[in-house]
Design a protein around this motif. Structure first.
Motif, PDB file in Angstrom:
ATOM      1  N   ASP A 192       0.941  -1.192   0.202  1.00  0.00           N
ATOM      2  CA  ASP A 192       0.408   0.100  -0.093  1.00  0.00           C
ATOM      3  C   ASP A 192       0.625   1.019   0.190  1.00  0.00           C
ATOM      4  OD1 ASP A 192      -2.586  -1.439   0.022  1.00  0.00           O
ATOM      5  OD2 ASP A 192      -2.749  -1.123   1.898  1.00  0.00           O
ATOM      6  N   VAL A 240      -5.061   1.818  -5.809  1.00  0.00           N
ATOM      7  CA  VAL A 240      -5.924   1.004  -5.067  1.00  0.00           C
ATOM      8  C   VAL A 240      -7.289   2.310  -5.673  1.00  0.00           C
ATOM      9  CG1 VAL A 240      -7.215   1.010  -2.918  1.00  0.00           C
ATOM     10  CG2 VAL A 240      -4.620  -0.047  -2.951  1.00  0.00           C
ATOM     11  N   ARG A 292     -10.844  -3.181 -11.976  1.00  0.00           N
ATOM     12  CA  ARG A 292      -9.913  -4.283 -11.428  1.00  0.00           C
ATOM     13  C   ARG A 292      -8.922  -4.306 -13.044  1.00  0.00           C
ATOM     14  NH1 ARG A 292      -6.464  -6.632  -7.909  1.00  0.00           N
ATOM     15  NH2 ARG A 292      -7.194  -8.267  -9.279  1.00  0.00           N
ATOM     16  N   ARG A 319      -5.308  -2.684  -8.255  1.00  0.00           N
ATOM     17  CA  ARG A 319      -5.076  -3.261  -7.857  1.00  0.00           C
ATOM     18  C   ARG A 319      -6.864  -4.237  -6.946  1.00  0.00           C
ATOM     19  NH1 ARG A 319      -3.542  -3.886  -2.118  1.00  0.00           N
ATOM     20  NH2 ARG A 319      -2.557  -2.467  -2.561  1.00  0.00           N
ATOM     21  N   LYS A 320      -7.232  -3.355  -5.985  1.00  0.00           N
ATOM     22  CA  LYS A 320      -8.077  -3.380  -4.988  1.00  0.00           C
ATOM     23  C   LYS A 320      -9.255  -2.074  -5.923  1.00  0.00           C
ATOM     24  CE  LYS A 320      -8.882  -3.712  -0.518  1.00  0.00           C
ATOM     25  NZ  LYS A 320      -8.363  -3.645   0.742  1.00  0.00           N
ATOM     26  N   GLN A 354     -13.260  -0.448  -4.559  1.00  0.00           N
ATOM     27  CA  GLN A 354     -13.884  -0.523  -3.437  1.00  0.00           C
ATOM     28  C   GLN A 354     -14.666   0.536  -3.705  1.00  0.00           C
ATOM     29  OE1 GLN A 354     -11.273   0.463  -0.332  1.00  0.00           O
ATOM     30  NE2 GLN A 354     -11.915  -1.353   1.073  1.00  0.00           N
ATOM     31  N   THR A 399     -18.181  -4.338  -1.907  1.00  0.00           N
ATOM     32  CA  THR A 399     -16.995  -4.826  -2.016  1.00  0.00           C
ATOM     33  C   THR A 399     -17.811  -6.743  -2.766  1.00  0.00           C
ATOM     34  OG1 THR A 399     -16.893  -6.099   0.083  1.00  0.00           O
ATOM     35  CG2 THR A 399     -15.570  -4.120  -0.726  1.00  0.00           C
TER      36      THR A 399
END
Length: 164
Positions: free
Chosen positions: A3, A103, A129, A134-135, A137, A163
């Motif tokens: 992160d 993110v 994605r 990478r992530k 929300q 999520t």
């Protein structure tokens, strides 16, 4: 640990505009959700995004597309929306040798009557994605502040974090 090397991006999405904040750098960007496509040797290639794409309108071989414009849903054409989001994220947080994939906190702001269906939430998640996050929300609710995002605090009384 990763992160520390990943930019945190907050993107507000409407059918007409993408508005983004790079939480770590403070960079803000807003662009129309328009993608200019040119056909070269039978292959459709994206050539510009947003205002730059609008300036190409009317030129031979240029087609303007919006992957987010549909009367019932925010996600109309996945592949066009994917490329639009990918180019937008690159402008907001250019990749460097030391940076990891971003993110993404994606905040849809239209077509929310009755809440997002699981299909819509999953589509937006997969969109983020496949565009390179990478992530991902999904946030549905009031706008988040930079301080809330930096602290990764999503107020329960101000919305909901999805999520899929």
């Amino acid at each position: 640990m990763i992160d520390a090397f990943s930019p945190l991006l907050y993107l507000k999405l409407t059918s007409g505009y993408l508005s983004g904040l790079n939480v770590k750098s403070g960079k803000v960007l807003e662009e129309p959700t328009v993608l200019a496509i040119q056909t070269r040797a039978g292959k459709r290639v994206p050539v510009a995004l947003g205002l730059a794409a609008k300036q190409l309108e009317g030129q031979p071989g240029i087609e303007l597309l919006n992957g987010f414009e549909h009367p019932r849903s925010l996600l109309a054409d996945f592949s066009v929306a994917e490329k639009t989001l990918q180019l937008f994220m690159r402008k907001l947080a250019p990749r460097t040798f030391y940076s990891a994939a971003p993110v993404l906190v994606l905040h849809p702001q239209e077509h929310l009557e009755g809440g997002l269906t699981q299909v819509e939430a999953r589509g937006l998640y997969e969109l983020g994605r496949s565009a390179g996050a990478r992530k991902v929300q999904l946030w549905v609710g009031r706008e988040l502040t930079r301080e809330e995002l930096r602290a990764k605090q999503f107020p329960a009384d101000g919305g909901s974090l999805l999520t899929p």
